[in-house]
Design an enzyme around this catalytic site. Structure first.
Site, PDB file in Angstrom:
ATOM      1  N   SER A 143      -0.370  -4.943  10.101  1.00  0.00           N
ATOM      2  CA  SER A 143      -1.182  -4.658  11.495  1.00  0.00           C
ATOM      3  C   SER A 143      -2.790  -4.870  10.739  1.00  0.00           C
ATOM      4  O   SER A 143      -3.363  -4.350  11.591  1.00  0.00           O
ATOM      5  CB  SER A 143      -0.717  -3.655  12.458  1.00  0.00           C
ATOM      6  OG  SER A 143      -0.783  -2.739  11.700  1.00  0.00           O
ATOM      7  N   SER A 181       0.948  -0.933  -0.024  1.00  0.00           N
ATOM      8  CA  SER A 181       0.360   0.228  -0.039  1.00  0.00           C
ATOM      9  C   SER A 181       1.086   1.390   0.307  1.00  0.00           C
ATOM     10  O   SER A 181       0.725   2.448  -0.510  1.00  0.00           O
ATOM     11  CB  SER A 181      -1.356   0.077   1.344  1.00  0.00           C
ATOM     12  OG  SER A 181      -0.082   0.020   2.719  1.00  0.00           O
TER      13      SER A 181
HETATM   14  N1  LIG Z   1       0.972 -14.195   4.128  1.00  0.00           N
HETATM   15  C1  LIG Z   1       1.121 -13.192   4.470  1.00  0.00           C
HETATM   16  N2  LIG Z   1       0.734 -11.809   4.458  1.00  0.00           N
HETATM   17  C2  LIG Z   1       0.890 -10.394   4.305  1.00  0.00           C
HETATM   18  N3  LIG Z   1       2.359 -10.123   4.420  1.00  0.00           N
HETATM   19  C3  LIG Z   1       2.971 -11.510   4.070  1.00  0.00           C
HETATM   20  C4  LIG Z   1       3.105 -12.848   3.847  1.00  0.00           C
HETATM   21  N4  LIG Z   1       4.146 -13.117   3.340  1.00  0.00           N
HETATM   22  C5  LIG Z   1       5.013 -12.702   3.359  1.00  0.00           C
HETATM   23  N5  LIG Z   1       4.648 -11.276   4.151  1.00  0.00           N
HETATM   24  C6  LIG Z   1       5.496 -10.298   3.851  1.00  0.00           C
HETATM   25  O1  LIG Z   1       4.870  -9.856   4.687  1.00  0.00           O
HETATM   26  C7  LIG Z   1       5.038  -8.506   5.161  1.00  0.00           C
HETATM   27  C8  LIG Z   1       4.259  -7.958   5.704  1.00  0.00           C
HETATM   28  O2  LIG Z   1       4.215  -8.036   7.273  1.00  0.00           O
HETATM   29  P1  LIG Z   1       4.038  -7.447   8.457  1.00  0.00           P
HETATM   30  O3  LIG Z   1       4.762  -7.544  10.108  1.00  0.00           O
HETATM   31  O4  LIG Z   1       4.216  -6.110   7.878  1.00  0.00           O
HETATM   32  O5  LIG Z   1       2.579  -8.050   9.289  1.00  0.00           O
HETATM   33  S1  LIG Z   1       1.788  -8.241   9.961  1.00  0.00           S
HETATM   34  O6  LIG Z   1       1.431  -6.323  10.361  1.00  0.00           O
HETATM   35  O7  LIG Z   1       2.477  -9.286  10.946  1.00  0.00           O
HETATM   36  O8  LIG Z   1       0.356  -9.082   9.463  1.00  0.00           O
HETATM   37  C9  LIG Z   1       4.840  -8.080   3.575  1.00  0.00           C
HETATM   38  O9  LIG Z   1       5.976  -7.104   3.275  1.00  0.00           O
HETATM   39  P2  LIG Z   1       5.499  -5.445   2.843  1.00  0.00           P
HETATM   40  O10 LIG Z   1       4.790  -5.386   1.849  1.00  0.00           O
HETATM   41  O11 LIG Z   1       5.849  -4.220   3.310  1.00  0.00           O
HETATM   42  O12 LIG Z   1       3.686  -5.274   3.625  1.00  0.00           O
HETATM   43  C10 LIG Z   1       4.735  -9.128   2.476  1.00  0.00           C
HETATM   44  O13 LIG Z   1       6.032  -8.862   1.574  1.00  0.00           O
HETATM   45  N1  LIG Z   2       1.218   6.975  -4.099  1.00  0.00           N
HETATM   46  C1  LIG Z   2       1.838   6.395  -3.659  1.00  0.00           C
HETATM   47  N2  LIG Z   2       2.042   6.522  -2.619  1.00  0.00           N
HETATM   48  C2  LIG Z   2       3.029   5.159  -1.286  1.00  0.00           C
HETATM   49  N3  LIG Z   2       3.265   4.513  -2.523  1.00  0.00           N
HETATM   50  C3  LIG Z   2       2.945   4.710  -4.106  1.00  0.00           C
HETATM   51  C4  LIG Z   2       2.165   5.112  -4.912  1.00  0.00           C
HETATM   52  N4  LIG Z   2       2.323   5.248  -5.819  1.00  0.00           N
HETATM   53  C5  LIG Z   2       2.843   3.879  -5.808  1.00  0.00           C
HETATM   54  N5  LIG Z   2       3.849   3.522  -4.925  1.00  0.00           N
HETATM   55  C6  LIG Z   2       4.610   2.538  -4.805  1.00  0.00           C
HETATM   56  O1  LIG Z   2       3.618   1.461  -4.675  1.00  0.00           O
HETATM   57  C7  LIG Z   2       4.818   0.434  -3.585  1.00  0.00           C
HETATM   58  C8  LIG Z   2       5.086   0.294  -2.156  1.00  0.00           C
HETATM   59  O2  LIG Z   2       5.203  -0.221  -1.974  1.00  0.00           O
HETATM   60  P1  LIG Z   2       6.091  -0.167  -0.294  1.00  0.00           P
HETATM   61  O3  LIG Z   2       5.861   0.888   0.225  1.00  0.00           O
HETATM   62  O4  LIG Z   2       6.953  -1.417   0.379  1.00  0.00           O
HETATM   63  O5  LIG Z   2       4.407  -1.214   0.032  1.00  0.00           O
HETATM   64  P2  LIG Z   2       4.486  -1.331   1.932  1.00  0.00           P
HETATM   65  O6  LIG Z   2       5.062  -1.147   2.574  1.00  0.00           O
HETATM   66  O7  LIG Z   2       3.129  -0.920   2.219  1.00  0.00           O
HETATM   67  O8  LIG Z   2       4.079  -2.825   1.751  1.00  0.00           O
HETATM   68  C9  LIG Z   2       6.024   1.415  -4.000  1.00  0.00           C
HETATM   69  O9  LIG Z   2       7.266   0.617  -5.296  1.00  0.00           O
HETATM   70  C10 LIG Z   2       6.162   2.478  -3.729  1.00  0.00           C
HETATM   71  O10 LIG Z   2       6.290   3.287  -5.043  1.00  0.00           O
END
Ligand SMILES: Nc1ncnc2c1ncn2[C@@H]1O[C@H](COP(=O)(O)OS(=O)(=O)O)[C@@H](OP(=O)(O)O)[C@H]1O
Ligand SMILES: Nc1ncnc2c1ncn2[C@@H]1O[C@H](COP(=O)(O)OP(=O)(O)O)[C@@H](O)[C@H]1O
EC number: 2.7.7.4
Length: 634
Positions: free
Chosen positions: A539, A469
């Site tokens: 979360s 996101s």
């Molecule tokens: N099953 C599953 N569901 C969600 N996410 C997954 C899963 N497996 C691996 N990942 C990777 O782990 C990141 C999320 O971890 P978090 O510690 O933020 O999750 S939580 O808050 O405990 O729900 C999340 O990273 P972000 O993309 O940065 O959010 C995923 O890349």
């Molecule tokens: N308006 C925006 N706000 C935040 N991220 C954006 C937006 N538009 C595109 N993106 C892209 O979406 C992806 C978000 O990844 P990330 O920041 O790792 O998300 P998260 O930590 O929530 O998993 C990045 O590659 C970022 O460049």
């Protein structure tokens, strides 16, 4: 079926008459064991049925008639039509009947496996359990389960009613073999007091008088046994316990403490100690609607006045001064789970204990019990109908007694904070001394000192949203901007948490709860250290976001919803995880097969479809400036 309402009236009536001579029992059996027939017969034989009920029964029997021309007593107890159609009873029905020798309250609970909750409710007030077994089937999983549950709530007397003996030709051998099997199982539960009776509830054999068809059986009929069994253990023999339900203060001259006595007896002049304050006083009067009493005992609802004007509020417990209840906020407890959603260790729940409701959480189960084998199994959560032992932590100390010494003072129910539903019930084993042995260190360099040195207040910027996101992207920019303003910051995200602090955790609901709890605790320490903490975790559950919020002071927790629709994050899919999840190669993926609970009232709602990451970051920094956390000119 409004069983409880009926029960209250009956109970009041019985207590008013006299407590002596009352037997409370519960009947347990599987579907079709003949339990309802048995109770119907008991009521009938003791002439407790009203004529209009009998008339209705005759009509019903003809309509549903499964027993030819005989009255079908099961119909009398199966309650509502819908339940009857399902063929199972789904609530506890309390009935009462009177014979020349005794009064009886019988809790009839359903035989269906799902309804553990009703069983526990019915059994928790019973002195004795009648366990029904179908002579053709012998002991079933249900028989063991019910026996375990009744032993769990402290019932030590069991009647093994071997029913439908007419269908096995009144076989002494069948009866004795079932009795042998059962005694062996009951012994494992520590139950020695088992009286086995061969029965045909349908035909009335050995029900109220000995049957000629079982000449080999020399014991009492069921009713004879129930009328004469010694139930001993008078509640009034223990020390006084009176949880205060309300403080009765009609005018300045009168202050009474009202509630139901849950143990012991009380007389004017008795010395009492009030918990949790520990203050002592003396009982002045026992006031009731019908005038003052010279003595009141367990089970009675009374109003006490004391000789001293001490501070007592609702939920406090008035105890015998020389033998007060314990006071603790951590316990080992047996927990019976009653909700579809499992118990998750660390999740905040509410616990109602006596007249008090408090915040609570449970640790990981030490074990769960397989009720068939009585084996202890390892588990991370407690599922529907699961029974386990876990530590319970309350958010403040309460007065309690172990369940083994006082059922009312030692039992609790668990309530979901959001749905307000009862999700579990439990029994306290003992207090954990641990809570008393960990003392907070008085520190000289405190948070205020650090705030002065840093030149800004601490807070938690809690970013939540789906994977992809934009949480990390935005959090990084925020940290850069805050750093440029001279603030002390720390960014907690997946990179530094999931590889270290939480590297033992995966993505089940239970693991996420624990992950967020740990992050909340770390954020709390960092806030105490004076930092602006930025967290970037999915979360997904509101309970744990609320938990993290509660760990810091009011106003220090700033929840920021990074709102990007699922369709969009699936499109972005920077790590290809959504595609994997859609293909079923990644389980429990948030948004796909694991839920995300949208924040109801976040401090900030960022719609990433409408603004760039830089604009979102600026919105966060602006909010901190507006709230006075930090100054731009810094
Ligand atoms: N099953 C599953 N569901 C969600 N996410 C997954 C899963 N497996 C691996 N990942 C990777 O782990 C990141 C999320 O971890 P978090 O510690 O933020 O999750 S939580 O808050 O405990 O729900 C999340 O990273 P972000 O993309 O940065 O959010 C995923 O890349
Ligand atoms: N308006 C925006 N706000 C935040 N991220 C954006 C937006 N538009 C595109 N993106 C892209 O979406 C992806 C978000 O990844 P990330 O920041 O790792 O998300 P998260 O930590 O929530 O998993 C990045 O590659 C970022 O460049």
């Amino acid at each position: 079926m409004n069983a409880e309402g009926r029960f209250e009236d009956v109970e009041a009536y019985l207590i008013a008459q006299q407590a002596k001579g009352l037997l409370r029992f519960i009947t347990c059996g599987s579907v079709d064991d003949g339990k309802s027939t048995l109770i119907g017969r008991l009521l009938h034989e003791s002439k407790a049925l009203f004529d209009d009920q009998l008339a209705a029964l005759e009509g019903d029997s003809r309509k549903f008639g499964t027993q030819g021309d005989e009255l079908d007593f099961a119909l009398l107890l199966d309650g509502l039509g819908a339940e009857r159609e399902q063929g199972i009873t789904i609530d506890v029905a309390y009935r009462f009947f009177v014979t020349e020798k005794r009064k009886f309250i019988v809790a009839d609970t359903p035989g269906h496996e799902q309804y553990t909750r009703n069983m526990i409710t019915g059994a928790s007030t019973a002195d004795l359990a009648v366990i029904l077994v179908d002579a053709r089937k012998g002991l079933l999983t249900q028989t063991r389960r019910h026996s375990y549950l009744v032993s769990l709530v402290g019932i030590r007397r069991i009647v093994l009613a071997v029913n439908k003996l007419d269908l096995v030709d009144w076989s002494q051998e069948v009866f004795e073999s079932i009795e042998r099997d059962y005694r062996a199982f009951a012994a494992q539960l520590g139950i020695e007091d088992v009286v086995a009776i061969p029965l045909s509830a349908l035909r009335g054999d050995n029900l109220s008088s000995p049957s000629a068809r079982t000449p080999w059986y020399r014991g009492p009929s069921l009713l004879q046994h129930l009328e004469t069994v010694d139930v001993g253990g008078d509640d009034a023999s223990g020390p006084l316990r009176l949880p205060v339900q309300w403080v009765n203060r009609p005018d300045l001259d009168f202050r009474g403490y009202s509630g139901r006595i849950l143990g012991g007896r009380v007389r004017p002049g008795d010395a009492v100690r009030v918990l949790p304050s520990g203050r002592t006083s003396t009982v002045a009067r026992i006031v009731t609607f019908d005038g003052d009493l010279a003595e009141a005992r367990s089970g009675q609802s009374v109003t006490l006045t004391l000789t001293d004007d001490i501070d007592i509020s609702r939920g406090d417990v008035i105890c015998a001064a020389g033998d007060p209840a314990g006071l603790a906020d951590q316990f080992e407890a047996t927990l019976v789970w009653m909700a579809d959603a499992p118990m998750l260790p660390g999740r905040p729940y509410l616990v109602k204990l006596g007249a008090t409701t408090l915040g609570a959480s449970f640790g990981q189960p030490k074990y769960v019990v397989d009720v068939n084998s009585l084996e202890h199994l390892a588990a991370k959560t407690l599922e529907l109908n699961g029974i386990g032992v876990a530590n319970l932590t309350l958010d403040r100390a309460v007065a309690f007694d172990p369940y083994a010494s006082n059922r009312d003072m030692g039992s609790f129910i668990v309530i979901d904070r959001y749905t307000n539903q009862t999700v579990g019930a439990g029994l306290l084993h003992f207090a954990l001394r641990r809570s008393q042995n960990i003392h907070w260190q008085a520190v000289e360099v405190d948070k205020q000192a650090r705030i002065r040195q840093n030149g800004h207040s601490p807070c938690v910027l809690w970013l939540t949203g789906l994977s992809g996101s934009g949480k990390s992207t935005i959090a990084n920019i925020v940290e850069r901007q805050l750093h440029a303003l001279g603030a002390r910051t720390y960014l907690l995200d997946g990179d530094n948490v999931r590889h270290g602090l939480s590297k033992d955790l995966g993505f089940t609901d239970a693991d996420r709860v624990e992950n967020i709890r740990r992050i909340g605790e770390v954020a709390r320490l960092m806030v105490d250290a004076g930092l602006i903490v930025i967290t970037a975790f999915i979360s997904p559950f509101r309970s744990e976001r609320q938990l993290a919020r509660g760990m810091v002071e009011d106003g220090e927790f700033i929840e920021i919803f990074v709102d990007t629709p699922l369709a969009v994050v699936e499109q972005r899919d920077p790590k290809g995880l959504y595609k994997k999840a859609r293909r079923g190669e990644l389980k429990n993926f948030t948004g796909i097969d694991s839920p995300y609970e949208v924040p109801a009232a976040p401090e900030l709602h960022l719609r990433t479809m409408e603004q760039s990451p830089e604009e979102s970051a600026s919105a966060i920094v602006d909010l901190l400036v507006r709230r006075g956390v930090i100054r731009r000119s810094h």
